[in-house]
Design an enzyme around this catalytic site. Structure first.
Site, PDB file in Angstrom:
ATOM      1  N   TRP A   1      -3.486   1.409   3.226  1.00 52.74           N
ATOM      2  CA  TRP A   1      -4.588   2.375   3.185  1.00 52.74           C
ATOM      3  C   TRP A   1      -5.064   2.802   4.574  1.00 52.74           C
ATOM      4  CZ3 TRP A   1      -8.989   1.650   5.815  1.00 52.74           C
ATOM      5  CH2 TRP A   1      -9.189   0.362   6.320  1.00 52.74           C
TER       6      TRP A   1
ATOM      7  N   GLU B   1       7.192  -3.323   7.985  1.00 52.29           N
ATOM      8  CA  GLU B   1       6.265  -3.190   9.127  1.00 52.29           C
ATOM      9  C   GLU B   1       4.990  -3.917   8.728  1.00 52.29           C
ATOM     10  OE1 GLU B   1       7.035  -1.844  11.947  1.00 52.29           O
ATOM     11  OE2 GLU B   1       8.832  -0.700  11.453  1.00 52.29           O
TER      12      GLU B   1
ATOM     13  N   CYS C   1      -2.975  -2.493  12.495  1.00 50.28           N
ATOM     14  CA  CYS C   1      -1.973  -3.551  12.710  1.00 50.28           C
ATOM     15  C   CYS C   1      -1.864  -3.911  14.183  1.00 50.28           C
ATOM     16  CB  CYS C   1      -0.625  -3.106  12.165  1.00 50.28           C
ATOM     17  SG  CYS C   1       0.006  -1.592  12.909  1.00 50.28           S
TER      18      CYS C   1
HETATM   19  P1  NAD Z   1      -1.121  -4.523   1.237  1.00 47.72           P
HETATM   20  O1  NAD Z   1       0.033  -5.410   1.559  1.00 47.72           O
HETATM   21  O2  NAD Z   1      -2.227  -5.051   0.407  1.00 47.72           O
HETATM   22  O3  NAD Z   1      -0.612  -3.193   0.478  1.00 47.72           O
HETATM   23  C1  NAD Z   1       0.426  -2.395   1.014  1.00 47.72           C
HETATM   24  C2  NAD Z   1       1.026  -1.553  -0.111  1.00 47.72           C
HETATM   25  O4  NAD Z   1       1.783  -2.396  -0.996  1.00 47.72           O
HETATM   26  C3  NAD Z   1       0.010  -0.831  -0.990  1.00 47.72           C
HETATM   27  O5  NAD Z   1       0.494   0.467  -1.271  1.00 47.72           O
HETATM   28  C4  NAD Z   1      -0.005  -1.684  -2.256  1.00 47.72           C
HETATM   29  O6  NAD Z   1      -0.439  -0.976  -3.406  1.00 47.72           O
HETATM   30  C5  NAD Z   1       1.457  -2.057  -2.347  1.00 47.72           C
HETATM   31  N1  NAD Z   1       1.797  -3.189  -3.226  1.00 47.72           N
HETATM   32  C6  NAD Z   1       1.018  -4.228  -3.615  1.00 47.72           C
HETATM   33  N2  NAD Z   1       1.730  -5.069  -4.398  1.00 47.72           N
HETATM   34  C7  NAD Z   1       2.973  -4.560  -4.518  1.00 47.72           C
HETATM   35  C8  NAD Z   1       4.158  -4.960  -5.203  1.00 47.72           C
HETATM   36  N3  NAD Z   1       4.217  -6.076  -5.927  1.00 47.72           N
HETATM   37  N4  NAD Z   1       5.264  -4.199  -5.089  1.00 47.72           N
HETATM   38  C9  NAD Z   1       5.251  -3.060  -4.342  1.00 47.72           C
HETATM   39  N5  NAD Z   1       4.156  -2.618  -3.676  1.00 47.72           N
HETATM   40  C10 NAD Z   1       3.017  -3.358  -3.766  1.00 47.72           C
HETATM   41  O7  NAD Z   1      -1.640  -3.986   2.651  1.00 47.72           O
HETATM   42  P2  NAD Z   1      -3.018  -3.271   3.028  1.00 47.72           P
HETATM   43  O8  NAD Z   1      -4.156  -4.203   2.821  1.00 47.72           O
HETATM   44  O9  NAD Z   1      -3.073  -1.932   2.361  1.00 47.72           O
HETATM   45  O10 NAD Z   1      -2.767  -3.085   4.611  1.00 47.72           O
HETATM   46  C11 NAD Z   1      -3.120  -4.043   5.548  1.00 47.72           C
HETATM   47  C12 NAD Z   1      -1.935  -4.732   6.194  1.00 47.72           C
HETATM   48  O11 NAD Z   1      -0.955  -3.787   6.637  1.00 47.72           O
HETATM   49  C13 NAD Z   1      -2.349  -5.492   7.445  1.00 47.72           C
HETATM   50  O12 NAD Z   1      -1.726  -6.752   7.490  1.00 47.72           O
HETATM   51  C14 NAD Z   1      -1.836  -4.599   8.574  1.00 47.72           C
HETATM   52  O13 NAD Z   1      -1.648  -5.268   9.800  1.00 47.72           O
HETATM   53  C15 NAD Z   1      -0.570  -4.080   7.984  1.00 47.72           C
HETATM   54  N6  NAD Z   1      -0.130  -2.855   8.674  1.00 47.72           N
HETATM   55  C16 NAD Z   1       1.024  -2.879   9.428  1.00 47.72           C
HETATM   56  C17 NAD Z   1       1.427  -1.735  10.135  1.00 47.72           C
HETATM   57  C18 NAD Z   1       2.684  -1.718  10.983  1.00 47.72           C
HETATM   58  O14 NAD Z   1       3.144  -0.640  11.351  1.00 47.72           O
HETATM   59  N7  NAD Z   1       3.268  -2.863  11.337  1.00 47.72           N
HETATM   60  C19 NAD Z   1       0.650  -0.574  10.046  1.00 47.72           C
HETATM   61  C20 NAD Z   1      -0.515  -0.591   9.277  1.00 47.72           C
HETATM   62  C21 NAD Z   1      -0.886  -1.732   8.580  1.00 47.72           C
END
Ligand code: NAD
Length: 482
Positions: free
Chosen positions: A133, A230, A265
């Site tokens: 998000w 990522e 991130c």
């Molecule tokens: P999250 O892992 O909760 O969700 C990420 C996505 O996965 C969402 O679209 C969610 O609906 C989906 N999802 C959930 N369960 C799933 C499943 N079983 N199968 C497939 N998809 C599923 O992450 P968040 O809270 O939205 O984001 C925060 C995290 O993202 C932090 O750890 C942050 O550091 C990381 N992040 C990394 C980068 C990067 O480029 N390395 C960039 C931004 C955020």
């Protein structure tokens, strides 16, 4: 589960921003099948035609940028200027990919004494783009642009915490592309799982948290579908003893931690300062923060930090600060609050700087993903590097020094996918610099040539010299000599 996903404004929780339909598995299946059919035609088009369509897709989004930025600010709690910046940068990235992809994805043909070799860059098919998000537009574009350029179709599944602006943006992009080539489905784990496990998905590109990544990678493995992951970081900031603590770099460092309320991130998450300059640093940092950090409504003028995304996130972050204080830390307030904002109306967390906290406190050892940052004093370079490299994450890091050579020497010792020098977070990014993690921060890269090549697989056609007309021949079953 079917129904609708509703999104309320994190800055004014009583305000409904919008809804999107959530996709049941049968809907996900239909979307992927349509994408698969569209991809077969798209992949046969010349790359010049594909990148021309990408440019037209960027042009289709541009006029709506102001409305999209406001929608993104209202659904995510990110400040309006940041949302405008994210959308503008996403279009810059898309056009950059359109410029670079023909070179990066070109076939390589060799015809010499060793034989005739053709290296082709072929698409995977349908790419599933699963995004978090906190930067839903750019994190989707990082997958959409190179994947489409390489001849793939893309199905985006955004986070239910910020689905609205990306939904509208994908629809605008799609208006300039063949039907069904680029689509969006909404939902959380159920829709995500249906997408990742679909037999017609050729590659999964995931950005998000480590726990979800493990589930996603395991589900993809059931179809041996390749993944790019990522994930999060716990980025250290290494201020060397000659670092410039004047207001300009300090303002940059403050925003590297607190932009998007620290929910980035690659935010600056642990601040390492020389023992001898600790108090001088804290004073300089707090003074710079007073100038640049203002907590309030993301749509209000002059505000540079909004609320966090949910009530759960707010409770988790205040819990981390309380724990750090219980362990002997001291939480100092950072920046100021906008007098026109009712901070009780949303998920606002007052930003803090925490001094005197032990290294094993969760605030230091884990990704806090919120507006609270520990300051940690170090003795010498070896102590500094060992502590910066501790832990299982290795996304970003930064080294600050008046001497660039010294900074690069220390940077080479760091376990991080991306080391910034004299800056951190988005100000240190470059379209041409591949970004991604080492250790448990993920694998695969976005940006740069590598981020484009990520969506193509190299396939070979080879006529060995020995067996071409007039060739010397070779024993049956012999190994080649070159
Ligand atoms: P999250 O892992 O909760 O969700 C990420 C996505 O996965 C969402 O679209 C969610 O609906 C989906 N999802 C959930 N369960 C799933 C499943 N079983 N199968 C497939 N998809 C599923 O992450 P968040 O809270 O939205 O984001 C925060 C995290 O993202 C932090 O750890 C942050 O550091 C990381 N992040 C990394 C980068 C990067 O480029 N390395 C960039 C931004 C955020």
């Amino acid at each position: 589960m079917t129904g609708r996903i509703t999104r309320h404004n994190p800055a004014r929780v009583y305000e409904l921003v919008g809804t999107v339909p959530s996709a049941a598995p049968a809907r996900v299946d239909a979307v992927v099948r349509a994408a698969d059919a569209a991809q077969r035609t798209w992949a046969r088009a010349d790359i010049a035609e594909r990148v021309a369509a990408l440019r037209a897709a960027a042009d289709a989004v541009e006029p709506e940028l102001p409305q999209l930025a406001e929608l993104l600010a209202r659904e995510s709690g990110k400040v309006l200027a940041d949302c405008r910046g994210e959308l503008g940068f996403a279009l810059t990235f898309l056009r950059w990919v359109a410029d670079q992809a023909p070179r990066v994805l070109a076939d390589t043909a060799l015809d010499d004494a060793a034989g005739r070799l053709l290296l082709r860059r072929r698409p995977y098919g349908v790419v599933a783009a699963i995004t978090p998000w906190n930067a839903p537009i750019i994190l989707s574009f990082l997958k959409i642009a190179p994947a489409l350029a390489a001849g793939n179709a893309v199905v985006v599944k955004p986070s239910p915490l910020a689905p609205l602006a990306i939904d509208r943006t994908v629809r605008l992009l799609s208006s300039a592309l063949p039907d069904a080539l680029l689509q969006v489905v909404h939902g959380d784990a159920e829709a995500g799982a249906a997408l990742v496990g679909h037999p017609l998905v050729g590659k999964v590109a995931f950005t998000g948290g480590a726990a979800t990544a493990r589930v996603v990678a395991a589900a993809a493995a059931t179809q041996t579908t390749p993944t790019v992951l990522e994930l999060g970081g716990n980025d250290p900031v290494l201020l060397l003893d000659d670092a410039d603590l004047s207001p300009e770099p300090m303002r940059r460092l403050v925003m590297a931690s607190y932009a998007t309320s620290g929910q980035v991130c690659m935010a600056a998450k642990r601040l390492y300062v020389p023992e001898t300059r600790h108090d001088e640093f804290v004073a300089a940092y707090l003074q710079a923060a007073d100038e640049v950090l203002c907590l309030g409504d993301p749509l209000a003028d002059g505000v540079s930090m909004g609320p966090v995304v949910t009530a759960e996130a707010a409770a988790r972050i205040t819990g981390l600060v309380a724990d750090a204080v219980a362990r002997g830390g001291r939480a100092l307030p950072v920046g100021r609050a906008d007098p026109g904002t009712d901070l009780r109306a949303g998920h606002f967390v007052a930003p803090t700087l925490v001094t005197g906290v032990p290294e094993d406190a969760p605030l230091v050892a884990e990704e806090q993903f919120g507006p609270t940052v520990p300051v940690l004093a170090y003795r010498d370079a070896d102590d500094l590097v060992a502590r910066a490299n501790a832990g299982e994450l290795g996304l970003g890091a930064s080294v600050w020094s008046a001497d660039e050579e010294r900074a690069f020497t220390v940077a080479r010792r760091l376990d991080a996918g991306f080391v910034f020098v004299n800056t951190h977070n988005r100000t240190g990014m470059s379209l041409r610099a591949p970004f991604g993690g080492v250790k448990r921060s993920g694998y695969g890269r976005e940006y740069g040539d590598e981020g484009i090549a990520e969506y193509a697989q190299t396939c070979v056609v080879h006529a060995p010299a020995a067996f071409r007309a007039g060739g010397a021949g070779a024993a049956a079953n012999a190994y080649p000599s070159s």
